[in-house]
Design a protein around this motif. Structure first.
Motif, short mmCIF file in Angstrom:
data_model
loop_
_atom_site.label_atom_id
_atom_site.label_comp_id
_atom_site.label_asym_id
_atom_site.label_seq_id
_atom_site.Cartn_x
_atom_site.Cartn_y
_atom_site.Cartn_z
N ILE A 59 0.85 -1.20 0.00
CA ILE A 59 0.00 0.00 0.00
C ILE A 59 0.88 1.24 0.00
O ILE A 59 2.04 1.19 0.44
CB ILE A 59 -0.97 -0.04 1.22
N GLY A 60 0.34 2.36 -0.48
CA GLY A 60 1.07 3.63 -0.47
C GLY A 60 2.38 3.50 -1.24
O GLY A 60 2.44 2.98 -2.35
N GLY A 61 3.45 3.93 -0.60
CA GLY A 61 4.76 3.89 -1.25
C GLY A 61 5.22 2.49 -1.58
O GLY A 61 6.17 2.30 -2.33
N SER A 62 4.55 1.49 -1.03
CA SER A 62 4.94 0.11 -1.30
C SER A 62 4.27 -0.48 -2.53
O SER A 62 4.42 -1.68 -2.79
CB SER A 62 4.70 -0.75 -0.06
N SER A 85 6.43 -4.41 2.37
CA SER A 85 6.06 -3.53 3.48
C SER A 85 7.32 -3.21 4.26
O SER A 85 7.99 -4.11 4.75
CB SER A 85 5.03 -4.22 4.39
N LYS A 86 7.64 -1.92 4.33
CA LYS A 86 8.87 -1.55 5.04
C LYS A 86 8.72 -1.86 6.53
O LYS A 86 9.59 -2.47 7.13
CB LYS A 86 9.19 -0.07 4.82
N SER A 87 7.60 -1.44 7.09
CA SER A 87 7.38 -1.68 8.52
C SER A 87 7.11 -3.16 8.76
O SER A 87 7.39 -3.69 9.83
CB SER A 87 6.20 -0.85 9.01
N GLY A 88 6.52 -3.81 7.77
CA GLY A 88 6.15 -5.21 7.93
C GLY A 88 4.93 -5.41 8.79
O GLY A 88 4.59 -6.55 9.14
N THR A 108 1.89 -3.20 8.35
CA THR A 108 0.74 -2.42 7.86
C THR A 108 -0.47 -3.35 7.65
O THR A 108 -0.35 -4.41 7.02
CB THR A 108 1.12 -1.68 6.56
N PRO A 134 -1.87 -4.61 3.73
CA PRO A 134 -1.12 -5.69 3.08
C PRO A 134 -0.98 -6.93 3.96
O PRO A 134 -0.91 -8.05 3.43
CB PRO A 134 0.26 -5.07 2.79
N GLY A 156 9.10 5.08 2.28
CA GLY A 156 8.19 4.38 1.36
C GLY A 156 7.94 5.11 0.06
O GLY A 156 8.15 4.57 -1.03
N ARG A 157 7.51 6.38 0.14
CA ARG A 157 7.10 7.07 -1.09
C ARG A 157 8.27 7.50 -1.97
O ARG A 157 8.05 7.98 -3.08
CB ARG A 157 6.19 8.25 -0.74
N GLN A 210 0.64 10.92 -3.83
CA GLN A 210 1.11 10.46 -2.52
C GLN A 210 2.40 11.18 -2.14
O GLN A 210 2.57 11.66 -1.01
CB GLN A 210 1.38 8.96 -2.49
N GLU A 230 1.72 13.43 1.08
CA GLU A 230 2.24 12.91 2.35
C GLU A 230 3.50 13.67 2.78
O GLU A 230 3.81 13.73 3.96
CB GLU A 230 2.53 11.42 2.18
N GLN A 251 5.46 11.23 8.19
CA GLN A 251 4.02 11.19 7.92
C GLN A 251 3.27 10.91 9.21
O GLN A 251 2.54 9.91 9.31
CB GLN A 251 3.66 10.17 6.81
O1 PA5 Z 1 5.53 6.78 2.26
C1 PA5 Z 1 5.28 6.05 3.20
O2 PA5 Z 1 6.11 5.83 4.11
C2 PA5 Z 1 3.97 5.32 3.32
O3 PA5 Z 1 3.08 5.65 2.32
C3 PA5 Z 1 4.16 3.83 3.27
O4 PA5 Z 1 4.76 3.49 2.04
C4 PA5 Z 1 2.84 3.07 3.43
O5 PA5 Z 1 2.17 3.49 4.56
C5 PA5 Z 1 3.11 1.57 3.53
O6 PA5 Z 1 3.96 1.32 4.60
P1 PA5 Z 1 4.74 -0.04 4.74
O7 PA5 Z 1 5.65 -0.18 3.59
O8 PA5 Z 1 5.47 0.05 6.04
O9 PA5 Z 1 3.69 -1.13 4.75
#
Ligand code: PA5
Length: 437
Positions: free
Chosen positions: A79-82, A141-144, A146, A149, A204-205, A284, A288, A416
């Motif tokens: 999701i988002g940047g991912s 997922s960077k945070s792992g 979210t 996802p 992420g973004r 985004q 963001e 963010q």
């Molecule tokens: O730009 C960002 O940091 C966010 O949009 C993330 O990409 C988004 O929330 C997804 O996060 P994550 O990759 O930890 O699941």
């Protein structure tokens, strides 16, 4: 030579106004360069086109080759940047109908993006659509942690395990996540999934040119060497500290000048449907990065000429707090000549011999003139064509401009904090332990 040319002649902003920001922008660029050396700052993207992990990059290419060979469907969970960067590049550079070609004609797997909503219909319908086809998945997922996802991954992991058995499923699950932290990292270590790293210093973004974007993009058959080459070109061009020549700085400055003149909404307009998701990625990136501390330009996107028949009235005549940034693709990949029709009932014979792209360009020119005369300043970004080099360059252009612009505005373009508010409420409503009140 740059593939991007900025045209500010419709912006209403004078050279002198731009040059007032010269010292400020130079200072910002210097500070970004300093921060790029520090792994604890989220400025790794600044040098990424020249300073990426070459081994990891080769592994991305090898993995993509394997997936292209053994999978008819590739599901990208994020999701988002991912996911937005990968989707933006794939849709800009492949056929509008890439997923719809019959299997014997299509050269790449069908690519679907999930985990970017919580709709059960979307996932159920996708699973029905996949049917018996061979599939691999990439969970990003960077945070792992979210939620969106994570739910999708739970469903697709189970789907793969019951389709292939655990051992084969594990070979078809690819993970892109943090080097050390997070649930996803832990799970990939336990299950032995092939894993790619999102560098610590890239948020992420800003991560499309890391394995986050590169693996799905390579699976789509796009040349990621050329994409990086384009970004490298931009890194070189936009390291020129002189405002006079640096179009990226100019875009960042002009947005801020317009914002100060109460133009608080920026519309990114394209005349090419392939750029729809590029606009989503841009939204985004800017939304963001800049929308914080009750400040920031609100980024919106329109696809033209489509939306002239839905949003055109407002843009021409509504509240005058808008400015527009138009992406003009100079050379269309293909074209169609308009032919004579003997009866000419539609009255289109005046266009005989002209091409659709010619008409599209005239629609653009007419719209720019109309909007400008209606009080909507326009910034034009001319790009040569839709190819890997140009898109790589454009990605870097917008990333750098965003960082500079956020700094001019006086916010941190790399955090963010506001995104947490909905999560806290959702977890409380769902009864997640620790979120009771
Ligand atoms: O730009 C960002 O940091 C966010 O949009 C993330 O990409 C988004 O929330 C997804 O996060 P994550 O990759 O930890 O699941």
């Amino acid at each position: 030579m740059p593939n991007i040319k900025l045209d500010l002649s419709y912006s209403g902003i004078k050279k002198g106004e731009i040059f007032e920001y010269e010292a400020k922008v130079e200072e910002i660029y210097k500070s970004l360069n300093e921060k790029a050396k520090d792994n604890n700052e989220f400025v790794g993207w600044l040098k990424l086109p020249t300073n990426y992990d070459k081994k990891e990059f080769d592994r991305v290419k090898k993995t993509a080759k394997r997936i292209r060979k053994n999978s008819e469907v590739f599901v990208v969970i994020g999701i988002g940047g991912s996911y937005l960067g990968a989707r933006a590049v794939i849709e800009s550079l492949t056929s509008n109908f890439a997923n719809m070609y019959p299997d014997d004609i299509r050269k790449s797997p069908q690519i679907f993006f999930v985990g970017n909503s919580i709709s059960p219909n979307y996932i159920n319908e996708l699973i029905n659509c996949i049917g018996n086809k061979d599939i691999s998945i990439n969970v990003i997922s960077k945070s792992g942690t979210t939620t969106e996802p994570a739910i999708a991954f739970r469903i697709f992991r189970e789907y793969l395990e019951s389709k292939y058995g655990i051992d084969e499923a594990n070979k078809r699950i690819y993970v892109t996540t943090d080097k050390k932290k997070g649930a996803l990292k832990k799970l990939s270590e336990e299950e032995g999934y092939e894993t790619f790293i999102i560098p610590d210093n890239v948020g992420g973004r800003y991560s499309v040119l890391t394995p986050v974007g590169l693996l799905p993009i390579a699976v789509a058959g796009i040349n990621i060497d050329k994409l990086i080459e384009g970004a490298k070109n931009a890194q070189y061009i936009y390291s020129d500290n002189s405002i006079k020549y640096n179009q990226c700085y100019k875009y960042a400055i002009v947005r801020n000048i317009l914002y100060k003149k109460e133009k608080t909404i920026e519309i990114l307009a394209n005349y090419e449907p392939k750029l729809h998701y590029f606009t989503e990625w841009w939204k985004q990136l800017y939304g963001e990065s800049e929308g914080k501390e009750h400040k920031g330009i609100f980024p919106v996107g329109i696809d033209l000429s489509t939306d002239l028949h839905s949003m055109g009235q407002y843009i021409q005549d509504g509240k005058r707090n808008l400015f527009e940034t138009v992406i003009n693709v100079e050379e269309s990949k293909t074209d169609i000549k308009i032919k004579r029709d003997e009866d000419n009932i539609d009255g289109l014979n005046f266009l005989v011999g002209k091409t659709m792209d010619y008409v599209n360009k005239k629609a653009m020119q007419g719209t720019i003139e109309a909007h400008v005369s209606g009080g909507v300043p326009n910034i034009i970004i001319n790009i040569k064509r839709l190819d890997e080099e140009t898109i790589g360059e454009l990605i870097y252009f917008f990333e750098l401009a965003c960082a500079v612009s956020g700094n001019i505005l006086g916010v941190d373009p790399f955090n963010q904090p506001g995104v947490e508010a909905y999560k806290t409420n959702m977890f409380r409503l769902l009864g997640k332990p620790g979120y009771e009140k």
